[in-house]
Design a protein around this motif. Structure first.
Motif, short mmCIF file in Angstrom:
data_model
loop_
_atom_site.label_atom_id
_atom_site.label_comp_id
_atom_site.label_asym_id
_atom_site.label_seq_id
_atom_site.Cartn_x
_atom_site.Cartn_y
_atom_site.Cartn_z
N UNK A 115 0.85 -1.81 -0.03
CA UNK A 115 0.10 -0.51 -0.10
C UNK A 115 1.16 1.28 0.39
N UNK A 116 2.45 1.04 -0.09
CA UNK A 116 2.83 2.71 0.08
C UNK A 116 3.52 2.58 -1.48
N UNK A 117 2.64 2.63 -2.09
CA UNK A 117 2.69 3.04 -3.84
C UNK A 117 3.38 1.59 -4.65
N UNK A 118 4.55 1.59 -4.43
CA UNK A 118 4.41 -0.04 -5.27
C UNK A 118 3.64 -0.97 -5.24
N UNK A 350 5.03 -7.91 -16.80
CA UNK A 350 4.50 -6.91 -16.19
C UNK A 350 5.36 -6.48 -15.86
N UNK A 351 6.54 -6.90 -15.54
CA UNK A 351 7.55 -6.13 -15.09
C UNK A 351 8.11 -5.25 -16.27
N UNK A 352 8.11 -5.34 -17.27
CA UNK A 352 8.80 -4.93 -18.85
C UNK A 352 7.53 -3.56 -19.20
N UNK A 353 6.25 -3.97 -18.27
CA UNK A 353 5.19 -3.20 -18.62
C UNK A 353 5.61 -2.17 -17.76
N UNK A 358 7.04 3.51 -16.13
CA UNK A 358 8.00 3.62 -15.56
C UNK A 358 7.05 3.64 -14.29
N UNK A 359 6.99 2.29 -13.82
CA UNK A 359 6.09 2.39 -12.27
C UNK A 359 7.13 1.57 -12.01
N UNK A 360 7.23 2.17 -10.89
CA UNK A 360 7.96 1.57 -9.73
C UNK A 360 7.70 0.06 -9.28
#
Ligand code: PEP
Ligand code: MN
Length: 361
Positions: A115-118, A350-353, A358-360
């Motif tokens: 829930x902290x953003x990533x 998913x990581x590539x996406x 630039x989603x952390x």
């Protein structure tokens, strides 16, 4: 009638409108006071007898020219607006609501700040079937540096003749595999009576869709000091979902993850209909982390990746999906689980996406 006279009558109507406005707002303030008094006394806010009394009094005093039906209609709307206003107050007062607590609730699970953003990830088989099975999945998850594994030991199956799960033995297997790869265990508990024994092996207690309104279970998981993953009931509205979470927090446990897992609609192309817009609504209305279960919502392996992308893009705090070493022989949900190779590809994609946008992580 001259234009001047017409103008004067219109001015009069404007003045009366303003008086009415001021009076209905004055009424609303009084109703708010009554609401507060009732809250203190623990009395129900809606009182049909009182409403009947008010309508009777208006009828006795209605000198016209408006007929009684119209007067009733207008006043019923006024009564309703006051109740709506009180409901808004109640919503404000919900412990899970953003209005009550503006900051995001962040839950530390095995060192991961959910829930902290990533985005966080929960993978694992539908059901624990054997030590070897969960060990293989745990190895694949741990190898990616992930922190959680799922697996059902108490399976809420539609048919009593289907595999019901291995119970406590299953939890022990899952915990052994999780310990080996430093993972936290996420597993469903279906009844308060299993809770105490299960807590030795489970780090995050899942409340399944079928139990979203099992209020005794909600109260029971509300009194433990471990996080709860609450899944949306398959026919539950967002409001009912939020209130189910309120049961948990009202019993003292704030560490709740909400999980959208699809709802039942007329659409048959997917197992359930993933209500993707529920994610930002839940994020706006509550301060809790929100996950999306792409497996049980879509029920289709080919949709697991696009659904996860959509979940992350729309602001979900995490994704849940099922992984089994050999889905073809899985004892539950054989059609929709990924095998280890598919899981590797899925996770890489998913990581590539996420990197691309630039989603952390
Ligand atoms: C599960 O996650 O194992 C499960 C049974 O899902 P749901 O409760 O959402 O149907
Ligand atoms: Mn499943």
């Amino acid at each position: 009638m001259s234009n001047l006279e017409l103008e004067q009558l219109r001015e009069k109507v404007d003045a009366v409108n303003l008086q009415i406005l001021s009076l209905i707002n004055e009424r609303a303030s009084v109703i708010q006071e009554i609401g507060k008094a009732k809250e203190k006394q623990g009395v129900n806010r809606y009182d049909p007898l009182r409403e009947r009394h008010m309508l009777n009094l208006l009828k006795e005093n209605n000198a016209g020219p408006l007929d009684q039906k119209t007067v009733d209609h207008i006043f019923k709307e006024i009564f309703k607006s006051a109740l709506d206003m009180q409901e808004e107050d109640i919503r404000k007062a919900l412990l899970v609501s953003r209005k009550k607590k503006a900051e995001d609730t962040i839950i530390n699970i095995n060192g991961e700040q959910v829930g902290a953003g990533d985005p966080s990830f929960i993978f694992g088989p539908c059901a624990v079937e054997s030590q070897e099975q969960v060990m293989k999945v745990a190895e694949a998850i741990g190898g990616k540096g992930l922190k959680m594994i799922r697996g059902g030991a108490y399976k809420p199956r539609t048919s009593p003749y289907d595999f019901q799960g291995l119970g406590l033995e299953g939890l022990k297997m899952l915990k052994k595999a999780a310990d080996q790869y430093n993972l936290a265990v996420v597993s469903e508990i279906v009844t308060p009576s299993h809770l105490e024994a299960a807590l030795d092996y489970v780090d995050v207690v899942q409340v399944g869709a079928r139990n979203m309104q099992n209020f005794e279970l909600l109260k029971a998981v509300g009194s433990i000091n471990k996080p709860v993953l609450l899944k949306r009931g398959m026919s539950a509205t967002v409001d009912e979902f939020i209130h189910a979470a309120e049961y948990i927090i009202a019993s003292g446990n704030e560490n709740i993850i909400l999980c959208e897992r699809g709802i039942r609609t007329y659409e048959k192309a997917t197992r359930n209909t993933l209500d993707i817009s529920a994610v930002p609504i839940l994020k706006q209305e509550t301060h809790l982390p929100v996950f999306v279960d792409v497996t049980h919502s879509t029920g289709r392996r080919d949709l697991l990746l696009p659904a996860a992308k959509a979940a992350i893009a729309i602001g979900a705090d995490g994704v849940m999906a099922e992984v089994h070493p050999d889905p073809a022989v899985a004892l539950s949900d054989a059609q929709q689980q990924m095998d280890i190779g598919q899981f590797d590809e899925y996770y890489d994609a998913l990581m590539k996406f996420m990197k691309q946008y630039e989603m952390k992580m």
